[in-house]
Design an enzyme around this catalytic site. Structure first.
Site, mmCIF file in Angstrom:
data_model
loop_
_atom_site.group_PDB
_atom_site.id
_atom_site.type_symbol
_atom_site.label_atom_id
_atom_site.label_comp_id
_atom_site.label_asym_id
_atom_site.label_seq_id
_atom_site.Cartn_x
_atom_site.Cartn_y
_atom_site.Cartn_z
ATOM 1 N N LYS A 123 1.089 -1.386 0.163
ATOM 2 C CA LYS A 123 0.161 0.125 0.232
ATOM 3 C C LYS A 123 0.991 1.211 0.097
ATOM 4 O O LYS A 123 2.052 1.640 0.484
ATOM 5 C CB LYS A 123 -1.002 0.137 1.324
ATOM 6 C CG LYS A 123 -2.085 -1.301 0.811
ATOM 7 C CD LYS A 123 -3.327 -0.547 2.688
ATOM 8 C CE LYS A 123 -4.577 -2.194 1.990
ATOM 9 N NZ LYS A 123 -5.114 -1.746 1.470
ATOM 10 N N LYS A 173 -14.592 -7.231 -5.254
ATOM 11 C CA LYS A 173 -14.346 -7.350 -3.088
ATOM 12 C C LYS A 173 -16.477 -7.349 -3.059
ATOM 13 O O LYS A 173 -16.745 -6.753 -2.922
ATOM 14 C CB LYS A 173 -14.034 -6.443 -2.394
ATOM 15 C CG LYS A 173 -12.809 -5.538 -1.988
ATOM 16 C CD LYS A 173 -12.894 -4.484 -1.308
ATOM 17 C CE LYS A 173 -11.355 -4.507 -0.799
ATOM 18 N NZ LYS A 173 -10.234 -4.160 -2.380
ATOM 19 N N ASP A 187 -10.250 -0.106 -8.162
ATOM 20 C CA ASP A 187 -11.247 -1.111 -6.559
ATOM 21 C C ASP A 187 -12.551 -0.248 -6.188
ATOM 22 O O ASP A 187 -13.405 -0.524 -6.312
ATOM 23 C CB ASP A 187 -9.952 -1.482 -5.325
ATOM 24 C CG ASP A 187 -10.385 -1.540 -4.463
ATOM 25 O OD1 ASP A 187 -10.982 -1.819 -3.739
ATOM 26 O OD2 ASP A 187 -9.598 -1.679 -3.589
ATOM 27 N N ASP A 237 -0.857 0.000 -4.102
ATOM 28 C CA ASP A 237 -2.608 -0.330 -3.687
ATOM 29 C C ASP A 237 -2.356 0.822 -3.410
ATOM 30 O O ASP A 237 -1.522 1.916 -2.024
ATOM 31 C CB ASP A 237 -3.240 -0.976 -3.072
ATOM 32 C CG ASP A 237 -4.708 -0.510 -2.861
ATOM 33 O OD1 ASP A 237 -5.195 0.629 -3.692
ATOM 34 O OD2 ASP A 237 -5.069 -1.253 -1.945
ATOM 35 N N GLU A 287 -3.455 -0.133 -7.847
ATOM 36 C CA GLU A 287 -4.359 0.089 -8.298
ATOM 37 C C GLU A 287 -5.279 1.405 -7.623
ATOM 38 O O GLU A 287 -4.834 2.262 -6.336
ATOM 39 C CB GLU A 287 -5.212 -0.950 -6.368
ATOM 40 C CG GLU A 287 -4.800 -2.454 -6.411
ATOM 41 C CD GLU A 287 -5.148 -3.331 -5.581
ATOM 42 O OE1 GLU A 287 -6.366 -2.902 -4.963
ATOM 43 O OE2 GLU A 287 -4.775 -4.151 -5.314
#
Length: 337
Positions: A144, A256, A229, A178, A204
């Protein structure tokens, strides 16, 4: 006849789960239990994320109990039209139905590959987490970005690629990033250019959602493939989903089920990916082992092989439900019955 019950639990993280949007200390989750007149039981998890899920809110407990009452009144039949905007509840009901009907009890012979997630922290802590994932021979690592100073994040990625303890594996591992919407529009391309020198598989959601014109341009010009996302949240109909994909044309999407329409909504996204030639993979929304197991079971009905999925987050919690899967390195393997 179907009996529907709801139980609330609070999952505590071993340490704060940080993202560029803030941090989570606990995660509220609701278990939806279905019991039929033969005594069979199915359990599904509804675990919306505050400030992210389209159906999160202070009145969630009231709404999910209303959802359960409606489900019971309808004999277990889900009212998709009424609850289209409640993806976490749909995911719970669909997961419970699959368990009730016995689908999830089938032994999956193929393991599900998972990525090794490097949670945000200070630079030295993140370096230690990189070492751990490389030592465990994860074939895919996800980092991340957007929460630290950018130069420190470049240092971390450089540390991964030129790792002093695992140099060969650090060079070869698939690297995903991400950004969680952290980059500004003006700086995004410059940062993507710098990151591209490290052989990044994908990044992402580099910029904030609902900026389709700018996002489309990034997808065309970025040296790193872009995966969406957060952009999928709040798109409830097939028409809305297709409109976004046509406008933006991303290289990939990250699905998700808790956030993106439940299992049925996830399948709709996968169908659209096939239509537009877009790659996809699945990650968790920090569900407990109940939700993670349901996603893994469902994945075995999809063309999931050949890619890593983000389903290793059950280890983040101090306490958890027993898992129907074992983690072996970077794979989830179904437990034998």
């Amino acid at each position: 006849m179907i009996k529907c019950e709801v139980e609330h639990i609070s999952l505590a993280f071993k340490q704060p789960a940080r993202t560029s949007r803030g941090e989570y200390l606990t995660h509220d989750s609701w278990m939806l239990k279905l019991t039929d007149d033969r005594g069979r039981v199915g359990v599904g998890e509804a675990a919306p994320l505050p400030d992210l899920s389209s159906d999160a809110g202070e009145d969630y407990e009231e709404r999910i109990r209303e959802f359960a009452a409606n489900l019971q009144e309808r004999g277990g039949v889900i009212d998709y039209e009424r609850y289209r905007r409640s993806p976490s509840m749909l995911f719970a009901a669909e997961s419970a139905h699959r368990m009730l009907e016995g689908d999830s009890m089938q032994i999956a012979t193929d393991p599900v590959q998972i990525n090794g997630l490097i949670w945000m922290g200070d630079l030295e802590t993140m370096k230690k987490r990189v070492d751990e994932k490389l030592a465990a021979r994860f074939r895919c690592i996800k980092i991340k970005v957007g929460g630290l100073d950018f130069e420190k994040e470049l240092e971390l990625i450089r540390y991964l690629r030129h790792n002093p303890h695992h140099p060969e594996w650090g060079r070869e591992v698939e690297l995903r990033l991400d950004a969680n919407c952290a980059f500004g529009i003006e700086e995004a391309m410059q940062k993507l250019d710098k990151l591209s020198s490290f052989g990044v598989h994908s990044i992402e959601q580099p910029i904030k959602v609902r900026q389709w014109e700018q996002l489309s341009r990034l997808c065309k010009e970025s040296p790193i493939p872009i995966a969406l996302d957060e952009e999928l949240i709040g798109l409830f109909t097939r028409e809305e989903k297709e409109q976004m994909l046509e406008a933006v044309r991303p290289q990939a999407i990250v699905i998700k089920p808790t956030l993106h329409g439940g299992l049925s909504g996830a399948e709709e996204w996968i169908q659209l990916c096939a239509k537009y030639g877009i790659d996809w993979w699945v990650t968790s929304a920090l569900e407990s082992n109940i939700g993670l197991g349901a996603i893994a079971d469902w994945l075995h009905t999809q063309q999931y092989q050949g890619k890593a999925h983000g389903l290793g987050t059950g280890l983040l919690y101090k306490t958890n439900y027993p898992s129907s899967y074992q983690l072996r390195g970077d794979e989830m393997v179904k437990n034998s019955i």
